[in-house]
Write a protein that holds these residues in place. Structure first.
Motif, PDB file in Angstrom:
ATOM      1  N   ARG A 268       5.525  36.434 -48.279  1.00  0.00           N
ATOM      2  CA  ARG A 268       6.842  35.888 -48.628  1.00  0.00           C
ATOM      3  C   ARG A 268       7.600  35.433 -47.376  1.00  0.00           C
ATOM      4  O   ARG A 268       8.245  34.373 -47.385  1.00  0.00           O
TER       5      ARG A 268
ATOM      6  N   TRP B 295       7.951  31.146 -56.453  1.00  0.00           N
ATOM      7  CA  TRP B 295       6.695  31.859 -56.675  1.00  0.00           C
ATOM      8  C   TRP B 295       5.906  31.163 -57.770  1.00  0.00           C
ATOM      9  O   TRP B 295       6.460  30.695 -58.763  1.00  0.00           O
TER      10      TRP B 295
ATOM     11  N   ILE C  34      10.494  31.082 -60.467  1.00  0.00           N
ATOM     12  CA  ILE C  34       9.264  31.869 -60.604  1.00  0.00           C
ATOM     13  C   ILE C  34       8.498  31.315 -61.798  1.00  0.00           C
ATOM     14  O   ILE C  34       9.021  31.260 -62.914  1.00  0.00           O
TER      15      ILE C  34
END
Length: 270
Positions: free
Chosen positions: A82, A112, A150
């Motif tokens: 990350r 993500w 995400i």
């Protein structure tokens, strides 16, 4: 040198120190592709080298200590990936089912992408998700950075865990096909009764089931200012949660579109 005439997909091979290339036919041109090149689909595909891909994607599985089987703790490896993804403004790719033993906070915008198929409306798990450690008595992923995205994947809680799965505490957060199962408290919570802004959120086809309290909790500050408002929850699947499938606590101007619930499994469907 290549002469005239039609060419088919194949190899151009040389000897000695000559470069070996792959090629494929294209209207009015030949595309030279490296051996590991990525080619976009479409009417005019563009060649992209592996190095170029590395600038756009960071693969968590390439970091030391990452265990896609979930047998050992991958928290440090995931956080290292990350950090790199944020540094180069790349998307983070999560594969397999890594075990996470500490709470994760997204305080700077991240993007993500979970590898493989998403969870579906029949409750089938996605190909990739975070495995929440049984000893973790806290929310697993808390998002405090606006406009975080995400895609796919999700969270599976081990027996004994506490806290929520995803917590959205920022404006403009988008979760696409999120899957959450067996978290100790809420599967997905948007906002907090403490008054943190979490407006204009999007939960697209979320699945949140078998959680210790609510499947999805839109937790606005009752009587207060903007909090968990003006969001969209599109085609949620919420079933077999201990309390409500979808719980709305003072959220204004939010849309819940075609929910699929199991009122026999949830204490209440909504």
């Amino acid at each position: 040198k290549l002469g005239g005439g039609a060419l088919n997909t194949g190899d151009i091979k040389g000897s000695g120190h000559e470069l070996h290339l792959r090629y494929r036919a294209a209207p009015a041109r030949i595309e030279m592709l490296g051996p590991d090149a990525f080619v976009q689909s479409g009417t005019a595909p563009q060649a992209e080298t592996t190095q170029d891909m590395g600038r756009r994607f960071v693969f968590a599985a390439q970091y030391t200590g990452y265990d896609a089987t979930g047998a050992t703790d991958s928290t440090t490896a995931l956080n290292n990936a990350r950090t790199q993804a944020r540094a180069i403004k790349a998307r983070l790719v999560i594969t397999g089912t890594p075990l996470i033993s500490s709470a994760l906070t997204i305080s700077t915008k991240e993007h993500w992408i979970y590898d493989g198929a998403v969870g579906n409306s029949s409750g089938a798990r996605p190909d990739s998700y975070l495995l929440k450690d049984d000893a973790l008595n806290a929310d697993l992923v808390t998002i405090t950075a606006a406009d975080t995205i995400i895609e796919g994947g999700g969270i599976l809680g081990q027996a004994g865990n506490g806290g929520d799965g995803y917590v959205i505490n920022a404006n403009g957060v988008v979760l696409l096909h999120p899957y959450v199962e067996a978290c100790g408290n809420d599967g997905i919570r948007v906002g907090t009764s403490g008054g943190v802004n979490a407006n204009a959120f999007v939960l697209y086809r979320p699945s949140s089931s078998l959680n210790g309290r609510y499947g999805i909790n839109l937790d606005d500050l009752p009587g207060g200012g903007s909090n968990a408002n003006a969001g969209t929850v599109f085609q949620p699947l919420v079933q077999n949660n201990v309390s409500h499938g979808i719980y709305v606590n003072g959220s204004f101007y939010s849309s819940i579109i075609t929910p699929l619930t199991n009122s026999a499994g949830n204490a209440s469907s909504a």
